[in-house]
Scaffold this motif. Structure first.
Motif, PDB file in Angstrom:
ATOM      1  N   VAL A 119       0.853  -1.265  -0.055  1.00  0.00           N
ATOM      2  CA  VAL A 119       0.057   0.219   0.022  1.00  0.00           C
ATOM      3  C   VAL A 119       0.932   1.052  -0.142  1.00  0.00           C
ATOM      4  O   VAL A 119       1.783   1.215   0.643  1.00  0.00           O
ATOM      5  CB  VAL A 119      -1.010   0.106   1.142  1.00  0.00           C
ATOM      6  N   SER A 120       0.679   1.989  -0.935  1.00  0.00           N
ATOM      7  CA  SER A 120       1.394   3.346  -1.041  1.00  0.00           C
ATOM      8  C   SER A 120       0.288   4.569  -0.945  1.00  0.00           C
ATOM      9  O   SER A 120      -0.718   4.434  -1.482  1.00  0.00           O
ATOM     10  CB  SER A 120       2.283   3.603  -2.289  1.00  0.00           C
ATOM     11  N   VAL A 121       0.645   5.787  -0.542  1.00  0.00           N
ATOM     12  CA  VAL A 121      -0.133   6.903  -0.396  1.00  0.00           C
ATOM     13  C   VAL A 121       0.436   7.939  -1.322  1.00  0.00           C
ATOM     14  O   VAL A 121       1.606   8.361  -1.246  1.00  0.00           O
ATOM     15  CB  VAL A 121      -0.296   7.356   1.104  1.00  0.00           C
ATOM     16  N   ARG A 122      -0.345   8.721  -1.995  1.00  0.00           N
ATOM     17  CA  ARG A 122      -0.098   9.667  -3.082  1.00  0.00           C
ATOM     18  C   ARG A 122      -1.138  10.865  -2.671  1.00  0.00           C
ATOM     19  O   ARG A 122      -2.163  10.912  -2.542  1.00  0.00           O
ATOM     20  CB  ARG A 122      -0.349   9.336  -4.376  1.00  0.00           C
ATOM     21  N   HIS A 123      -0.343  11.993  -2.484  1.00  0.00           N
ATOM     22  CA  HIS A 123      -1.143  13.118  -1.823  1.00  0.00           C
ATOM     23  C   HIS A 123      -1.790  13.897  -2.920  1.00  0.00           C
ATOM     24  O   HIS A 123      -1.291  14.217  -4.059  1.00  0.00           O
ATOM     25  CB  HIS A 123       0.014  14.246  -1.126  1.00  0.00           C
ATOM     26  N   ALA A 124      -3.062  14.143  -2.564  1.00  0.00           N
ATOM     27  CA  ALA A 124      -4.063  14.860  -3.489  1.00  0.00           C
ATOM     28  C   ALA A 124      -4.659  16.162  -2.693  1.00  0.00           C
ATOM     29  O   ALA A 124      -5.318  15.646  -1.819  1.00  0.00           O
ATOM     30  CB  ALA A 124      -5.054  14.128  -4.093  1.00  0.00           C
ATOM     31  N   PRO A 125      -4.530  17.213  -3.045  1.00  0.00           N
ATOM     32  CA  PRO A 125      -4.972  18.206  -1.953  1.00  0.00           C
ATOM     33  C   PRO A 125      -6.517  18.458  -1.891  1.00  0.00           C
ATOM     34  O   PRO A 125      -7.065  19.136  -0.951  1.00  0.00           O
ATOM     35  CB  PRO A 125      -4.091  19.761  -2.517  1.00  0.00           C
ATOM     36  N   THR A 126      -7.192  18.236  -2.934  1.00  0.00           N
ATOM     37  CA  THR A 126      -8.630  18.211  -3.005  1.00  0.00           C
ATOM     38  C   THR A 126      -9.590  17.064  -3.234  1.00  0.00           C
ATOM     39  O   THR A 126      -8.594  16.016  -3.703  1.00  0.00           O
ATOM     40  CB  THR A 126      -8.960  19.524  -4.008  1.00  0.00           C
ATOM     41  N   ARG A 127     -10.671  17.343  -3.055  1.00  0.00           N
ATOM     42  CA  ARG A 127     -11.601  16.236  -3.631  1.00  0.00           C
ATOM     43  C   ARG A 127     -12.786  16.867  -4.146  1.00  0.00           C
ATOM     44  O   ARG A 127     -13.100  17.983  -4.115  1.00  0.00           O
ATOM     45  CB  ARG A 127     -12.127  15.593  -2.397  1.00  0.00           C
ATOM     46  N   VAL A 128     -13.480  15.826  -4.988  1.00  0.00           N
ATOM     47  CA  VAL A 128     -14.586  16.198  -5.599  1.00  0.00           C
ATOM     48  C   VAL A 128     -15.811  16.099  -5.004  1.00  0.00           C
ATOM     49  O   VAL A 128     -16.035  15.086  -4.342  1.00  0.00           O
ATOM     50  CB  VAL A 128     -14.793  15.450  -7.027  1.00  0.00           C
ATOM     51  N   ALA A 129     -16.562  17.313  -4.601  1.00  0.00           N
ATOM     52  CA  ALA A 129     -17.796  17.086  -3.855  1.00  0.00           C
ATOM     53  C   ALA A 129     -18.712  16.394  -4.418  1.00  0.00           C
ATOM     54  O   ALA A 129     -18.996  16.304  -5.864  1.00  0.00           O
ATOM     55  CB  ALA A 129     -18.490  18.554  -3.539  1.00  0.00           C
ATOM     56  N   MET A 130     -19.766  15.743  -3.736  1.00  0.00           N
ATOM     57  CA  MET A 130     -20.889  15.038  -4.342  1.00  0.00           C
ATOM     58  C   MET A 130     -21.816  15.663  -5.138  1.00  0.00           C
ATOM     59  O   MET A 130     -22.480  15.048  -6.008  1.00  0.00           O
ATOM     60  CB  MET A 130     -21.560  14.065  -3.297  1.00  0.00           C
ATOM     61  N   ASP A 131     -21.956  16.981  -4.884  1.00  0.00           N
ATOM     62  CA  ASP A 131     -23.293  17.885  -5.500  1.00  0.00           C
ATOM     63  C   ASP A 131     -22.242  18.521  -6.695  1.00  0.00           C
ATOM     64  O   ASP A 131     -23.072  19.459  -7.267  1.00  0.00           O
ATOM     65  CB  ASP A 131     -23.659  18.731  -4.516  1.00  0.00           C
ATOM     66  N   GLU A 132     -21.058  18.595  -6.968  1.00  0.00           N
ATOM     67  CA  GLU A 132     -20.422  19.403  -7.898  1.00  0.00           C
ATOM     68  C   GLU A 132     -20.863  18.753  -9.485  1.00  0.00           C
ATOM     69  O   GLU A 132     -20.933  17.549  -9.605  1.00  0.00           O
ATOM     70  CB  GLU A 132     -18.976  19.215  -8.091  1.00  0.00           C
ATOM     71  N   LYS A 133     -21.162  19.654 -10.320  1.00  0.00           N
ATOM     72  CA  LYS A 133     -21.495  19.302 -11.521  1.00  0.00           C
ATOM     73  C   LYS A 133     -20.088  18.479 -12.471  1.00  0.00           C
ATOM     74  O   LYS A 133     -19.136  19.075 -12.059  1.00  0.00           O
ATOM     75  CB  LYS A 133     -21.769  20.489 -12.657  1.00  0.00           C
TER      76      LYS A 133
END
Length: 344
Positions: free
Chosen positions: A61-75
């Motif tokens: 298992v490795s971890v890659r940093h991603a600073p944001t996420r996609v919100a469930m209500d975003e178009k």
């Protein structure tokens, strides 16, 4: 059996966020100790959650940093333009670059499909992807597609869905010659609109490793008449939500009846084994999530409200699809289909 297979995980998607993903990964590591996993998301949060597991994670298992996420209500269009630093984008990109063979996410369905199409493209010969789901039936399981990706479809696109469905049924469900039917308002040849009748004409002449049974009606899915049920995304999504609602209604009535009296509760205790078997059969988590077939890479969408068990099942499905070579089968089968215009 999966060899050097690597699965890319969007660890920040879904309603519950990374906590259920980490719990699911513990189960997956037990089932698939040979598979490697790449987790995409907030590295501080992920490392803290992993540390709480006290060494239950392997070097796979490795971890890659991603600073944001996609919100469930975003178009989807907004996410495609503005969320290229998100965990979902990076998870899909790992498949695009060849680091991973499959991606699993519980995030925004529309965004996942849009990012998947942009980054991965489509399997050769496929005009549109489809969302497939595996439903329990009286005889086992049935693959239903499309469940919402394409509201309107022409004949050629319905043929694409049939090819994708039968390829999945062979590679993952282990059916050497799956039965395929087109969902229609009746089983007679003259029933239905032009797209359905046109798709039937093509599939009757196609030399595919499947048995085309013609038109089926909605009740035939639950009866297990076919292994693959093909329809447009509008009809498929309405059917899916109706089936889910009916299952919840049956569960509600059953629980109410079993609590009605002392004798009812006693009967429930005596029938606990059968009731548990029924619960497992109807458990939507065991379906393995929504399968985004037709993309040139394995993409599995776990339910946004899924728990750890449901997400782990989605990972299982992604692994099975990669090991079974679903996309290679889709491309090979679609290449052999004669288009409607060439039919006599």
């Amino acid at each position: 059996m999966a060899g050097e297979l690597t699965v890319s995980i969007d660890a920040m998607g879904g309603d519950a966020g990374p906590s259920i993903v980490i719990s699911a990964l513990v189960r997956s590591l037990q089932r698939h100790p040979e598979v490697k996993f790449i987790l995409h998301g907030d590295e501080t949060v992920l490392h803290e959650l992993i540390a709480k597991r006290k060494g239950r994670f392997s070097t796979n298992v490795s971890v890659r940093h991603a600073p944001t996420r996609v919100a469930m209500d975003e178009k989807p269009s907004y996410a495609l333009r503005r969320r290229r630093d998100s965990s979902m984008w990076h998870a899909i990109e790992s498949v695009k670059t060849g680091e991973a063979e499959a991606v699993v996410s519980a995030g925004n369905t529309g965004a996942l499909m849009a990012m998947g199409m942009y980054n991965l493209g489509l399997v050769d010969g496929i005009s549109r992807p489809a969302i497939a789901s595996v439903w329990p039936t009286q005889r086992g399981q049935t693959v239903v597609l499309d469940c919402g990706a394409n509201i309107e479809c022409d004949a050629e696109q319905l043929v694409d869905f049939a090819v994708m469905g039968e390829a999945f049924a062979r590679a993952v469900l282990g059916l050497p010659r799956p039965k395929v039917g087109l969902l229609n308002v009746g089983s007679e040849d003259m029933k239905g609109h032009d797209a359905v009748r046109g798709a039937a004409a093509i599939l009757r002449e196609a030399k595919l490793p499947m048995e085309f049974v013609g038109f089926i009606e909605g009740n035939h899915i639950a009866e297990g008449v076919v292994d693959v049920a093909v329809t447009d995304g509008f009809t498929g999504n309405v059917t899916l939500k109706t089936v889910e609602g009916t299952a919840k209604l049956i569960s509600f009535y059953l629980r109410s009846a079993l609590k009605r009296s002392f004798l009812s509760r006693l009967g429930a205790v005596l029938a606990s084994g059968a009731l548990l078997a029924l619960k497992r059969k109807l458990d939507p988590r065991a379906a393995g999530g929504g399968l985004m077939l037709g993309l040139n890479g394995i993409v599995v969408k776990s339910h946004g409200g899924s728990d750890a068990l449901g997400f782990a099942y989605a990972i299982d499905t992604a692994i099975d699809m990669a090991v079974g070579g679903v996309n290679k089968s889709i491309a090979a089968d679609r290449a052999g289909v004669v288009p409607e215009a060439a039919l006599p």
